[in-house]
Design a protein around this motif. Structure first.
Motif, short mmCIF file in Angstrom:
data_model
loop_
_atom_site.label_atom_id
_atom_site.label_comp_id
_atom_site.label_asym_id
_atom_site.label_seq_id
_atom_site.Cartn_x
_atom_site.Cartn_y
_atom_site.Cartn_z
N ARG A 57 0.85 -1.19 0.00
CA ARG A 57 0.00 0.00 0.00
C ARG A 57 0.89 1.24 0.00
O ARG A 57 2.00 1.23 0.55
CB ARG A 57 -0.92 0.01 1.23
N PRO A 58 0.44 2.34 -0.60
CA PRO A 58 1.24 3.56 -0.64
C PRO A 58 1.52 4.09 0.77
O PRO A 58 0.69 3.96 1.67
CB PRO A 58 0.36 4.54 -1.43
N GLN A 59 2.71 4.68 0.95
CA GLN A 59 3.10 5.26 2.24
C GLN A 59 3.59 6.69 2.07
O GLN A 59 4.28 7.00 1.10
CB GLN A 59 4.21 4.42 2.89
N ILE A 60 3.21 7.54 3.01
CA ILE A 60 3.72 8.91 3.04
C ILE A 60 4.94 8.95 3.94
O ILE A 60 4.97 8.32 5.00
CB ILE A 60 2.63 9.88 3.57
N GLY A 61 5.95 9.71 3.54
CA GLY A 61 7.14 9.78 4.36
C GLY A 61 8.14 10.78 3.82
O GLY A 61 7.80 11.71 3.08
N THR A 62 9.41 10.59 4.20
CA THR A 62 10.50 11.49 3.82
C THR A 62 11.46 10.76 2.88
O THR A 62 11.84 9.61 3.15
CB THR A 62 11.26 11.97 5.07
N LEU A 63 11.84 11.45 1.81
CA LEU A 63 12.75 10.87 0.82
C LEU A 63 14.09 11.61 0.85
O LEU A 63 14.13 12.84 0.77
CB LEU A 63 12.14 10.98 -0.57
N ILE A 64 15.17 10.84 0.97
CA ILE A 64 16.53 11.38 0.93
C ILE A 64 17.20 10.81 -0.31
O ILE A 64 17.17 9.60 -0.53
CB ILE A 64 17.33 10.98 2.18
N THR A 65 17.81 11.67 -1.12
CA THR A 65 18.53 11.19 -2.31
C THR A 65 19.96 11.73 -2.31
O THR A 65 20.20 12.87 -1.88
CB THR A 65 17.84 11.61 -3.61
N VAL A 66 20.88 10.91 -2.79
CA VAL A 66 22.29 11.30 -2.96
C VAL A 66 22.67 10.92 -4.38
O VAL A 66 22.64 9.74 -4.74
CB VAL A 66 23.20 10.59 -1.94
N GLU A 67 23.04 11.92 -5.20
CA GLU A 67 23.27 11.69 -6.62
C GLU A 67 24.64 12.21 -7.03
O GLU A 67 25.05 13.30 -6.63
CB GLU A 67 22.17 12.39 -7.42
N ASP A 68 25.35 11.41 -7.83
CA ASP A 68 26.66 11.83 -8.34
C ASP A 68 26.72 11.62 -9.84
O ASP A 68 25.85 10.99 -10.43
CB ASP A 68 27.78 11.04 -7.64
N LYS A 69 27.76 12.16 -10.45
CA LYS A 69 27.98 12.03 -11.90
C LYS A 69 29.20 11.15 -12.17
O LYS A 69 29.93 11.36 -13.13
CB LYS A 69 28.19 13.41 -12.52
N GLY A 70 29.38 10.15 -11.33
CA GLY A 70 30.59 9.34 -11.39
C GLY A 70 30.51 8.11 -12.27
O GLY A 70 29.88 8.12 -13.33
N THR A 71 31.12 7.01 -11.79
CA THR A 71 31.34 5.83 -12.63
C THR A 71 30.07 5.05 -12.95
O THR A 71 30.05 4.27 -13.91
CB THR A 71 32.33 4.88 -11.93
N GLY A 72 29.02 5.21 -12.17
CA GLY A 72 27.76 4.54 -12.48
C GLY A 72 27.77 3.05 -12.12
O GLY A 72 28.78 2.50 -11.69
N ILE A 73 26.64 2.41 -12.32
CA ILE A 73 26.46 1.00 -11.95
C ILE A 73 25.70 0.30 -13.06
O ILE A 73 24.71 0.82 -13.58
CB ILE A 73 25.66 0.87 -10.63
N GLU A 74 26.14 -0.92 -13.43
CA GLU A 74 25.39 -1.70 -14.41
C GLU A 74 24.04 -2.11 -13.82
O GLU A 74 23.90 -2.27 -12.61
CB GLU A 74 26.15 -2.97 -14.81
#
Length: 525
Positions: free
Chosen positions: A445-462
């Protein structure tokens, strides 16, 4: 030929050496059904055998110049086994008539009682019956092929569970010939333990609980089919008894004109034994893993005491308690302190990992401003990563985002994600950290909450590694292990902390060289 295609004319072969009788038979047929048949004649069996190949039905006299009696019918039947034969004879003898029908004649007509309309019907019925017999024979042959090509043991049983047919696989499965099983009750045929000592299938009280028996009877009585049901049976063997496992199916069928049930038995004993061994081995591995985790926890805890002492003495030495140090000595002791702190962090990670694996890891949650916790962590991490020339940019929408969290553990998660992003980000780039209100629809079921994101422009992931990055000790490629020193516990511990909050952590990336984005969702409880 225009219009509907005309009905094909049947070719009738009259084998009779009496011209008057032949004329009479032809006349009766012509008067009753003019133009519907093509009639050929033969005055001897040899001639009749030659012409039979092109005929649809034979009207055969048993007294011919070169053959007489039932032997005449037998010879004609061998020439074309599928050819309908009607015996037309002057001999009005019931015994001969019975023998003729038993030998394969479709009908027995006495010449003195000949009637055109009845003769035509007899011809039509004979052809139709033979066609039905041929179709039934073909169906039986097809069924035989299907049964014998099946990898499962298969039986056709009647309403009393008497075996009417057994396939080849049943011989291998139960170590008996098909002939010896045919005519026996199913339980006796498959060597059921309850059918020994003269007891028949169904005699023993245990038979009332036999799943194969109960479902087979129900399938026949209710015309229901049951497929791939699992059962364990105790079977008699040459040296005693053995537990065997089967998947069985029961299907109502018609066999030789009788209502019957097809019972299919797939012997899964070998696979079941393998599954049991694998399950036991898995349990042993789980036990060994728990022992390993306990050992790591114990060793890590025991290492903390001497490390605490080492850290204390290093502080005293740097403070001059053992005398004034020159610059070179200070550099040496600082190096010892830095490596000691790294060892402390590693031990703390091992302790956290052990607690997570043992299920003893816990968090102390209270309602706090997540944005403030993340912002402070960003400042601390920017100073720690200043040598990497990576800028950490923070934003929060709205400015305050309250949620029930353990501030120390949440800061540990964010610090790990930022440190990981800075390691992989190119020089003079930015790591973007954000906090916002969000709705997570990934669960039931959908949940309300807090979202934290950390984003970089580095090597990436397959793509195939997006979930694996959270496995303990996992690092994407060997080059990373050399370039970014570590044991691969950080993301695994971060996932454990987020799980303890009832939240979710995941990674996103378009592939190698295209950066990565890590997200943490903390539900509002």
């Amino acid at each position: 030929m225009s219009g509907p295609e005309r009905e094909k004319k049947l070719r009738i072969l009259i084998v009779d050496d009496n011209p008057d009788d032949v004329f009479l038979i032809k006349q009766n047929i012509t008067e009753a059904a003019a133009g519907r048949f093509v009639i050929e004649t033969a005055s001897a069996l040899k001639e009749g055998l030659e012409k039979a190949a092109d005929s649809d039905v034979v009207l055969l006299d048993l007294s011919l110049p070169d053959s007489s009696g039932i032997a005449t019918l037998e010879k004609m039947g061998k020439t074309r086994p599928g050819l309908p034969i009607i015996v037309i004879t002057g001999l009005n003898d019931e015994g001969t008539a019975i023998d003729a029908v038993k030998t394969g004649a479709q009908d027995y007509i006495v010449k003195d009682t000949l009637d055109g309309k009845l003769l035509v019907k007899a011809v039509q019925y004979a052809v139709e019956r033979k066609k039905i017999e041929a179709e039934a024979a073909a169906a039986r042959a097809e069924l035989e092929v299907i049964l014998d090509s099946s990898p499962n043991a298969m039986f056709i049983v009647d309403s009393e569970l008497t075996v009417k047919k057994a396939n080849r696989t049943s011989e291998k499965t139960f170590g008996r010939s098909r002939e010896s099983m045919t005519g026996e009750f199913l339980g006796n045929a498959i060597n059921c333990e309850n059918c020994g000592g003269g007891a028949k299938c169904g005699d023993n009280k245990e038979c009332r609980r036999c799943a194969i028996r109960l479902f087979a009877i129900d399938a026949g009585a209710e015309n229901e089919r049951y497929e791939r049901l699992e059962v364990k049976k105790v079977m008699k063997t040459g040296g005693g008894v053995e537990e065997k496992y089967f998947y069985f199916s029961v299907v109502p069928v018609t066999y030789r004109g009788e209502h019957s049930v097809l019972v299919s038995l797939e012997d899964t004993t070998v696979r079941k034994r393998m599954e049991e061994r694998l399950e036991k081995a898995n349990e042993q591995l789980i036990e060994l893993d728990a022992v390993k985790s306990n050992f790591l926890a114990m060793v890590s805890h025991e290492l903390r005491t001497p490390l605490t002492s080492i850290r204390g003495y290093i502080t005293l030495i740097l403070g001059g308690a053992a005398g004034k140090l020159n610059s070179e000595q200070v550099s040496f002791v600082e190096s010892v302190r830095n490596n000691t702190e790294k060892l402390v962090l590693l031990i703390n990670d091992l302790l956290d990992m052990s607690k997570i694996e043992l299920g003893t890891f816990s968090v102390k949650k209270s309602r706090q401003d997540v944005s403030m916790i993340v912002k402070k962590t960003c400042r601390d991490m920017e100073a720690a990563n200043a040598h990497r020339q990576v800028k950490i940019r923070f934003k929060s929408e709205p400015e305050e985002n309250y949620a029930p969290v353990d501030s120390h553990r949440l800061s540990q998660v964010v610090a790990n994600l930022i440190n990981n992003a800075c390691k992989h980000a190119p020089d003079n780039s930015e790591v973007l950290v954000s906090v916002s209100c969000a709705e997570d629809e990934a669960g039931e079921r959908p949940q309300i909450g807090t979202l934290i994101t950390v984003e970089d422009k580095g090597t990436g992931i397959e793509k195939e590694n997006l979930e694996r990055v959270f496995n303990r000790f996992f690092q994407v490629v060997e080059e990373e292990k050399r370039a970014h020193k570590g044991v691969g516990l950080g993301l695994n511990i971060a996932k454990g902390i987020v799980d303890a909050h009832g939240g979710r952590i995941w990674a996103e990336s378009e592939g190698r060289g295209k950066g990565a984005k890590f997200s943490v969702f903390l539900p509002e409880e």
